[in-house]
Design an enzyme around this catalytic site. Structure first.
Site, mmCIF file in Angstrom:
data_model
loop_
_atom_site.group_PDB
_atom_site.id
_atom_site.type_symbol
_atom_site.label_atom_id
_atom_site.label_comp_id
_atom_site.label_asym_id
_atom_site.label_seq_id
_atom_site.Cartn_x
_atom_site.Cartn_y
_atom_site.Cartn_z
ATOM 1 N N CYS A 192 -61.142 3.143 -26.265
ATOM 2 C CA CYS A 192 -61.885 2.403 -25.230
ATOM 3 C C CYS A 192 -61.090 2.324 -23.933
ATOM 4 O O CYS A 192 -61.162 1.321 -23.203
ATOM 5 C CB CYS A 192 -62.272 1.006 -25.712
ATOM 6 S SG CYS A 192 -63.479 1.005 -27.046
ATOM 7 N N GLN A 249 -54.867 -8.096 -27.342
ATOM 8 C CA GLN A 249 -53.739 -7.448 -28.011
ATOM 9 C C GLN A 249 -52.453 -8.267 -27.939
ATOM 10 O O GLN A 249 -51.444 -7.868 -28.527
ATOM 11 C CB GLN A 249 -53.495 -6.067 -27.401
ATOM 12 C CG GLN A 249 -54.644 -5.096 -27.565
ATOM 13 C CD GLN A 249 -54.914 -4.714 -29.006
ATOM 14 O OE1 GLN A 249 -54.043 -4.818 -29.870
ATOM 15 N NE2 GLN A 249 -56.124 -4.281 -29.288
#
Length: 412
Positions: free
Chosen positions: A370, A208
């Protein structure tokens, strides 16, 4: 409406992404699920078709012209991807299927051989399942123990707790660089220093962070770093594992087969040089070449400009959403977060919220992202998440907020 970054010509960039012109029942698409998968520009797609149309051949297996061209392009792709994150050593870049496979490569090639009873793996409460589940299961197999750095009320790492948890028994610290749920950007260099003070390795999950901000693995001083192409304008099915050369050199491969060998007899085998000893079998050649093309595309746009733009969109969304008393946004405040917002509306399940905003053309994620254990810490089973990228606009944030308001009215 928020002030959009003047340094980024978003209108021009959007022309590179034809999918953004789609409409559903006359409603324009607003794509805000970039933390799951970003869209892919024409330049990257064309690099894939160019490979198949012009020099489709296997790599490292032929002396004919097509194989030579494919091999050179695939090898140079490693160089480009490495330079993108701050290393000029091709040997330190292993192409994998994604961040998850990169994590598993280290867990199996290093963890199964090096971990044992008395050893500890320190993770954080905000880890993605790719990290948490992998090390959890390796610890079960080896007798090692997993410990978790808690988060503060603002969704930051408790660094005092981290310093206490990381000890001389710690063999690996695994930490997400930027949380895919909280938007928190973690102090990975500080954690690396603490880990190395105790002769521990540190693995940084950069899935990310790499798409949105400049990353330099040498300045970070991490031992391992992983990221995925499909979150940064690249294709699916390709990612990268960075590892310090001397660490990778000492590791044994865990996938065996073609190209990862140097010499084979009936009795034994010798491994190929880095990085090929960790890339068994025919690799994702076209995807690897396109991965490098995505890195060049983002370099041309400018990671500094992308970071300013996407973080300003997240800050704007945070401010607009938190203006509602019945909306809770998780993680740090508006001026100190990565390019996403995960939130819930009182009385509205995240899946219902996502379905309603989809009716207005707005694509967001709903679920646990997740990060089920993190959601347990937050006291909720799921959240809605809007995540932003270089082609998004303030008007699209407005469309999100309007759609969320409609959902609030429906469930009022």
């Amino acid at each position: 409406m928020g002030v959009q970054s003047e340094a980024l010509d978003v209108a021009a960039l959007r022309e590179d992404f034809p999918v953004l012109d789609r409409e559903f029942d006359g409603t324009p698409l607003v794509y805000l699920d970039n933390a799951a998968t970003s869209q892919t520009p024409k330049q990257v797609v064309e690099s894939i078709s160019d490979y198949y149309y012009s020099y489709n051949a296997n790599v490292h297996r032929g002396i004919h012209n097509l194989s030579q061209e494919a091999s050179i392009a695939y090898e140079e792709a490693h160089d480009t991807v490495g330079e993108f994150i701050g290393t000029d050593r091709r040997e330190e870049i292993v192409f994998t299927k994604n961040t998850t496979e990169a994590m598993n490569t280290v867990a199996y090639a290093w963890g199964l051989n090096e971990l044992g009873p008395g050893d500890e793996v320190v993770l954080t409460e905000m880890e993605h399942h790719a990290s948490l589940v992998t090390w959890q299961q390796i610890a079960k197999r080896t007798g090692a123990e997993c410990k978790y750095v808690p988060i503060t009320d603002e969704g930051r790492l408790d660094m005092d707790a981290a310093r206490e948890l990381i000890t001389d028994d710690t063999a690996m610290v695994s930490v997400v660089h930027a949380s895919n749920t909280l938007g928190t950007v973690n102090p990975v260099r500080e954690l690396a220093d603490v880990a190395h003070d105790h002769d521990s390795y540190i693995f940084v999950d950069g899935a990310q962070s790499v798409p949105h901000r400049p990353v330099d693995v040498k300045e970070m001083d991490c031992d391992f770093f992983a990221f995925s192409g499909h979150k940064m304008c690249g294709p699916t099915g390709i990612g990268a594992l960075y590892g310090k050369e001397h660490v990778l050199e000492a590791m044994e491969p865990y996938l065996y087969g073609g190209d990862m060998i140097l010499k084979v007899t009936f009795e034994d085998s010798q491994w190929n040089e880095l990085p090929w000893k960790f890339e068994a079998g025919t690799p994702n050649i076209a995807q690897g070449i396109a991965f490098a093309e995505a890195c060049e595309y983002l370099d041309d746009v400018g990671l500094d400009r992308i970071q300013r733009h996407t973080e300003s969109l997240a800050a704007y969304a945070y401010e607009e959403l938190t203006a509602y008393d019945d909306v809770e946004v998780y993680g740090p405040p508006a001026d100190d977060r990565g390019p996403l917002v995960a939130f819930n509306v009182d009385g509205v399940h995240a899946h219902d919220l996502s379905s309603i905003v989809n009716d207005y053309g707005v694509a967001i994620r709903a679920g646990d992202h997740c990060t089920q254990p993190l959601h347990d810490v937050l006291g909720t089973s799921a959240s809605a998440r809007a995540s932003f990228y270089l082609y998004n606009t303030c008007e699209e944030v407005d469309a999100l907020v309007d759609a969320v308001d409609e959902a609030r009215q429906i469930f009022a």
